[in-house]
Design a protein around this motif. Structure first.
Motif, mmCIF file in Angstrom:
data_model
loop_
_atom_site.group_PDB
_atom_site.id
_atom_site.type_symbol
_atom_site.label_atom_id
_atom_site.label_comp_id
_atom_site.label_asym_id
_atom_site.label_seq_id
_atom_site.Cartn_x
_atom_site.Cartn_y
_atom_site.Cartn_z
ATOM 1 N N ILE A 90 0.720 -1.114 0.054
ATOM 2 C CA ILE A 90 0.118 0.153 0.029
ATOM 3 C C ILE A 90 0.809 1.219 -0.007
ATOM 4 N N THR A 91 0.805 2.177 -1.152
ATOM 5 C CA THR A 91 1.581 3.111 -1.264
ATOM 6 C C THR A 91 0.403 4.474 -1.008
ATOM 7 N N THR A 92 0.911 5.367 -0.066
ATOM 8 C CA THR A 92 0.079 6.560 -0.052
ATOM 9 C C THR A 92 0.345 7.811 -0.726
ATOM 10 N N TYR A 93 -0.531 8.454 -1.377
ATOM 11 C CA TYR A 93 -0.323 9.657 -2.209
ATOM 12 C C TYR A 93 -1.190 10.692 -1.576
ATOM 13 N N ASP A 94 -0.706 12.004 -1.560
ATOM 14 C CA ASP A 94 -1.289 13.215 -0.821
ATOM 15 C C ASP A 94 -2.130 13.746 -1.965
ATOM 16 N N THR A 95 -3.573 13.699 -1.790
ATOM 17 C CA THR A 95 -4.554 14.428 -2.571
ATOM 18 C C THR A 95 -4.612 15.841 -2.367
ATOM 19 N N ALA A 96 -4.226 16.305 -1.319
ATOM 20 C CA ALA A 96 -4.255 17.906 -1.023
ATOM 21 C C ALA A 96 -3.314 18.591 -1.766
ATOM 22 N N LYS A 97 -2.420 17.875 -2.301
ATOM 23 C CA LYS A 97 -1.544 18.684 -3.526
ATOM 24 C C LYS A 97 -2.001 18.486 -4.967
ATOM 25 N N GLY A 98 -3.333 18.170 -5.112
ATOM 26 C CA GLY A 98 -3.827 17.818 -6.465
ATOM 27 C C GLY A 98 -4.299 16.517 -6.350
ATOM 28 N N ALA A 99 -5.720 16.140 -6.363
ATOM 29 C CA ALA A 99 -6.259 14.689 -6.594
ATOM 30 C C ALA A 99 -5.870 14.129 -7.902
ATOM 31 N N LYS A 100 -5.791 14.999 -8.967
ATOM 32 C CA LYS A 100 -5.714 14.420 -10.266
ATOM 33 C C LYS A 100 -3.894 13.982 -10.277
ATOM 34 N N THR A 101 -3.302 14.559 -9.894
ATOM 35 C CA THR A 101 -1.966 14.444 -9.771
ATOM 36 C C THR A 101 -1.651 13.276 -8.995
ATOM 37 N N ALA A 102 -2.298 13.182 -7.895
ATOM 38 C CA ALA A 102 -1.784 11.823 -7.070
ATOM 39 C C ALA A 102 -2.640 10.633 -7.858
ATOM 40 N N ALA A 103 -3.763 10.683 -8.392
ATOM 41 C CA ALA A 103 -4.118 9.387 -9.121
ATOM 42 C C ALA A 103 -3.191 9.130 -10.165
ATOM 43 N N ASP A 104 -2.889 10.175 -11.045
ATOM 44 C CA ASP A 104 -1.872 10.102 -12.044
ATOM 45 C C ASP A 104 -0.711 9.072 -11.931
ATOM 46 N N ARG A 105 -0.291 9.758 -10.643
ATOM 47 C CA ARG A 105 1.107 8.788 -10.084
ATOM 48 C C ARG A 105 0.863 7.562 -9.576
ATOM 49 N N ALA A 106 -0.282 7.221 -8.873
ATOM 50 C CA ALA A 106 -0.931 6.053 -8.295
ATOM 51 C C ALA A 106 -1.197 4.945 -9.636
ATOM 52 N N VAL A 107 -1.728 5.513 -10.579
ATOM 53 C CA VAL A 107 -1.884 4.615 -11.910
ATOM 54 C C VAL A 107 -0.458 4.266 -12.368
ATOM 55 N N ALA A 108 0.449 5.268 -12.638
ATOM 56 C CA ALA A 108 1.614 5.064 -13.122
ATOM 57 C C ALA A 108 2.278 3.963 -12.575
ATOM 58 N N ASP A 109 2.438 4.190 -11.273
ATOM 59 C CA ASP A 109 2.994 3.195 -10.468
ATOM 60 C C ASP A 109 2.553 1.698 -10.404
ATOM 61 N N GLY A 110 1.460 1.727 -11.121
ATOM 62 C CA GLY A 110 1.000 0.099 -11.425
ATOM 63 C C GLY A 110 0.002 -0.247 -10.322
ATOM 64 N N ASN A 111 -0.592 0.722 -9.479
ATOM 65 C CA ASN A 111 -1.392 0.181 -8.598
ATOM 66 C C ASN A 111 -2.996 -0.369 -9.185
ATOM 67 N N LYS A 112 -3.407 -1.317 -8.671
ATOM 68 C CA LYS A 112 -4.533 -1.774 -9.543
ATOM 69 C C LYS A 112 -5.736 -1.435 -8.667
ATOM 70 N N LEU A 113 -5.707 -0.947 -7.535
ATOM 71 C CA LEU A 113 -7.057 -0.716 -6.808
ATOM 72 C C LEU A 113 -6.650 0.686 -5.989
ATOM 73 N N ILE A 114 -7.653 1.568 -5.919
ATOM 74 C CA ILE A 114 -7.286 2.825 -5.175
ATOM 75 C C ILE A 114 -8.405 2.808 -3.967
ATOM 76 N N LEU A 115 -7.721 3.002 -2.658
ATOM 77 C CA LEU A 115 -8.678 3.321 -1.647
ATOM 78 C C LEU A 115 -8.501 4.691 -1.126
ATOM 79 N N GLY A 116 -9.712 5.507 -1.513
ATOM 80 C CA GLY A 116 -9.916 6.876 -1.479
ATOM 81 C C GLY A 116 -10.467 7.173 -2.819
ATOM 82 N N PRO A 117 -10.882 8.568 -2.950
ATOM 83 C CA PRO A 117 -10.268 9.814 -2.146
ATOM 84 C C PRO A 117 -10.948 9.668 -0.791
ATOM 85 N N LEU A 118 -10.597 10.803 0.068
ATOM 86 C CA LEU A 118 -11.542 11.169 1.246
ATOM 87 C C LEU A 118 -12.479 12.028 0.910
ATOM 88 N N LEU A 119 -12.586 12.936 0.031
ATOM 89 C CA LEU A 119 -13.566 13.764 -0.324
ATOM 90 C C LEU A 119 -14.286 13.337 -1.411
#
Length: 385
Positions: A90-119
């Protein structure tokens, strides 16, 4: 999984207003947690995982909701430790610095499931990056409007709390209802939920009043509602402090009526037990028994109290581990298994996702006494259908 889950309880023994998806409830009274370091792209830093599933946790680690996000992140770590899970990364990404940016990085890192976002407001941005890669979201929001075939809403839904409490109230003789709700999204949802639940069960909506949040405003609204009369039960959709102020205006000393109903916002608020105006009031929420043990373990590990919503992080890991039994690393997440009719079990009791992606929970109904809060209708231990 449940056998492993029970080991958590052994560990635990030794160790306000939620405006839908926008305002995060409090509950952390200890020192602030140290934010997790910002993740770096996996191309150079994350190892290749041939035997582990890559799962992204998207929460705010900086900004206004940093404490909440860190609390959820800590809870996911606890779940991994308590279950001895060795098949998840499980790798954590900070959505406060941009939810789209965090998601882009999560997908690029090969994650197959996203837990979140909070809002809930962040869901469209995250989904824009995740959907093309067939990466589903298990959101911690309670905003049902963002739920879809790719977005599963795990937050505690106020409408479910209201419906459960109306069920109990009508079993105790309530028939004519009124609503006292704050202006805004949460109040609107609570008022509509009450009207829907009352109508579905053959009751009658008699009156309603909305107000701007604050002592004088809720007192004024309660007086106006009381002057209208004709009701035997009133839902006050606010936190414990303001609800007690309003209840004092609605109930004359010594009178049993009107019955006062609350929402899930009262859960975890110790002050309700000592509010004389709320004695006899009912509200529904997810069970708290396991949460109290979770708090003990959390405090022992992190030196502070968790936010109440942190259990969603813990339970999302339990959910993922159950599905991971038949999920091969590197493959797309098997979304259909999130819709298991028998659901899942976690710190907050049983839950399952409907075809619309909205989480359904087994809730208990509680009654406020003289310095006590007791369960008058236990939560179910399994879903009926």
């Amino acid at each position: 999984m449940f056998g492993k889950f029970k080991r958590f309880f052994a560990v635990a023994g030794v160790s306000t207003l939620l405006a839908a998806c926008q305002i995060i409830p409090g509950g952390n009274t200890g020192p602030a947690n140290t934010p997790a370091p910002e993740p770096t792209p996996s191309q150079s830093t994350l190892p290749q995982d041939e035997a582990r599933h890559r799962v992204a946790l998207l929460v705010p680690l900086t900004g206004t909701n940093a404490g909440v996000g860190q609390s959820i992140a800590n809870a996911t770590t606890m779940a991994l430790l308590d279950t001895n899970a060795d098949n998840l990364r499980i790798t954590t990404y900070d959505t406060a610095k941009g939810a789209k940016t965090a998601a882009d990085r999560a997908v690029a890192d090969g994650n197959k499931l996203i837990l979140g976002p909070l809002l809930g407001d962040n869901v469209p941005s995250v989904l824009a990056a995740a959907a093309p890669a067939n990466v589903p979201l298990i959101s911690f929001s309670n905003d049902v409007s963002v739920a879809s075939s790719d977005v599963f809403v795990m937050g505690h839904i106020p409408e479910q709390s209201v419906a459960r409490t109306v069920d109990y109230a009508m079993s105790q003789g309530s028939r004519r209802f009124a609503a006292l709700t704050p202006k805004g999204e949460y109040g609107d949802r609570a008022a509509k939920a009450l009207a829907k639940a009352v109508e579905a069960r053959g009751g009658q909506m008699v009156a309603s009043q909305s107000y701007d949040r604050g002592n004088s405003f809720i007192i004024s609204a309660a007086k106006k509602l009381s002057a209208q009369g004709g009701f035997d039960t009133v839902l006050i959709a606010d936190g414990a402090r303001l609800s007690a102020i309003a209840a004092a205006q609605l109930k004359k000393a010594g009178d049993d009526l009107p019955h006062i109903l609350g929402t899930e916002l009262w859960s975890g608020e110790a002050s309700i037990a000592n509010a004389a105006a709320l004695r006899g009031a009912w509200f529904s929420s997810v069970p708290d028994a396991r949460y109290r043990r979770f708090v003990e373990s959390y405090e022992a590990r992190f030196g502070s109290k968790p936010y109440r919503i942190a259990t969603l992080g813990y339970d999302s890991v339990l959910l993922t581990l159950r599905i991971a039994r038949d999920w091969k690393p590197g493959r797309n997440f098997p979304v259909s298994r999130l819709k298991a009719s028998d659901g899942f079990i976690g710190l907050d009791g049983i839950f399952r996702f409907g075809p619309d992606g909205v989480g359904e929970r087994g809730m208990e109904t509680r009654q406020i006494g003289n310095g006590t809060v007791s369960v008058v209708a236990p939560a179910p231990d399994k879903f009926k259908n």
